[in-house]
Design a protein around this motif. Structure first.
Motif, PDB file in Angstrom:
ATOM      1  N   TYR A  71       0.836  -1.209   0.000  1.00 32.48           N
ATOM      2  CA  TYR A  71       0.000   0.000   0.000  1.00 32.48           C
ATOM      3  C   TYR A  71       0.866   1.253   0.000  1.00 32.48           C
ATOM      4  CZ  TYR A  71      -4.716  -1.917   0.703  1.00 32.48           C
ATOM      5  OH  TYR A  71      -5.922  -2.547   0.547  1.00 32.48           O
ATOM      6  N   SER A  72       1.877   1.266   0.849  1.00 32.94           N
ATOM      7  CA  SER A  72       2.742   2.427   0.968  1.00 32.94           C
ATOM      8  C   SER A  72       3.520   2.706  -0.320  1.00 32.94           C
ATOM      9  CB  SER A  72       3.714   2.206   2.132  1.00 32.94           C
ATOM     10  OG  SER A  72       4.659   3.229   2.189  1.00 32.94           O
ATOM     11  N   ASN A  76      -0.635   4.475  -4.641  1.00 30.35           N
ATOM     12  CA  ASN A  76      -0.988   5.677  -5.388  1.00 30.35           C
ATOM     13  C   ASN A  76      -0.965   5.467  -6.904  1.00 30.35           C
ATOM     14  OD1 ASN A  76       1.845   5.347  -5.390  1.00 30.35           O
ATOM     15  ND2 ASN A  76       2.145   7.523  -5.827  1.00 30.35           N
ATOM     16  N   ASP A  78      -1.999   3.964 -10.684  1.00 27.69           N
ATOM     17  CA  ASP A  78      -3.256   3.700 -11.386  1.00 27.69           C
ATOM     18  C   ASP A  78      -3.668   2.246 -11.260  1.00 27.69           C
ATOM     19  OD1 ASP A  78      -3.404   6.314 -12.262  1.00 27.69           O
ATOM     20  OD2 ASP A  78      -2.640   5.888 -14.266  1.00 27.69           O
TER      21      ASP A  78
END
Length: 178
Positions: A71-72, A76, A78
């Motif tokens: 996630y980190s 972000n 697409d």
């Protein structure tokens, strides 16, 4: 050919060379190095078709830590999705996202990458292609018609039953894997 690095992509076909550049730019192999990230699938063995993704398998024992990391690092990007699944009785994390024209798929299980089916299938398929170069175009043609890789090999080699299992059985029978 050894698939424990991606250096072979540098001198490969156009898609392989682009994949090498994109993987390096994303820095994914370094970012996830403690999970033994290994590129698998169709691009490494030159049977990719339009839209083929970059499959990276991972050896992970703490799925929660990996989830947070993924996630980190990539949340972000697409098309980012992350799912927790059970695949053939094995807890698995699968994450997909797009970066510079490629879809990436991370596939993480608590077992060494060389023992995961994606890696074993790729090794078997590569060996079959090297021993039977005339089948490459048949496999690609089937894939272009929407047939997945393992079912395409099963069809070409006239394997009956579950193509994923049958490919492993064939690999054992001809001495490619244990």
């Amino acid at each position: 050919m050894f698939f424990n690095t991606i250096n072979y992509l540098k001198s490969g076909n156009e898609v392989q060379r682009r994949a090498y550049q994109v993987i390096k730019k994303l820095n994914i192999l370094n970012d996830l190095s403690r999970y033994t990230p290994t590129l698998c699938g169709t691009i490494p063995i030159s049977i990719d078709v339009k839209g083929s993704d970059l499959d990276i398998i991972l050896e992970v024992y703490d799925l929660k830590v990996l989830k947070d990391e993924v996630y980190s690092l990539y949340g972000n990007l697409d098309g980012f999705v992350l799912r927790e699944l059970v695949v053939r009785s094995v807890p698995t994390i699968v994450s997909n996202f797009h970066f510079r024209g490629f879809e990436f798929e991370l596939f993480a299980q608590p077992s060494p990458v060389q023992q995961q089916n994606a890696y074993r299938h790729m090794i078997i398929e590569n060996n079959l292609l090297l021993k039977n170069p005339h089948i490459r175009s048949k496999i690609i043609s089937l894939k272009e018609k929407g047939i997945k890789t393992e079912p395409a090999f099963a069809q070409v080699f006239e394997l009956t039953g579950d193509p994923y299992d049958e490919l492993l059985i064939l690999g054992r029978e001809i001495g490619i894997i244990n």
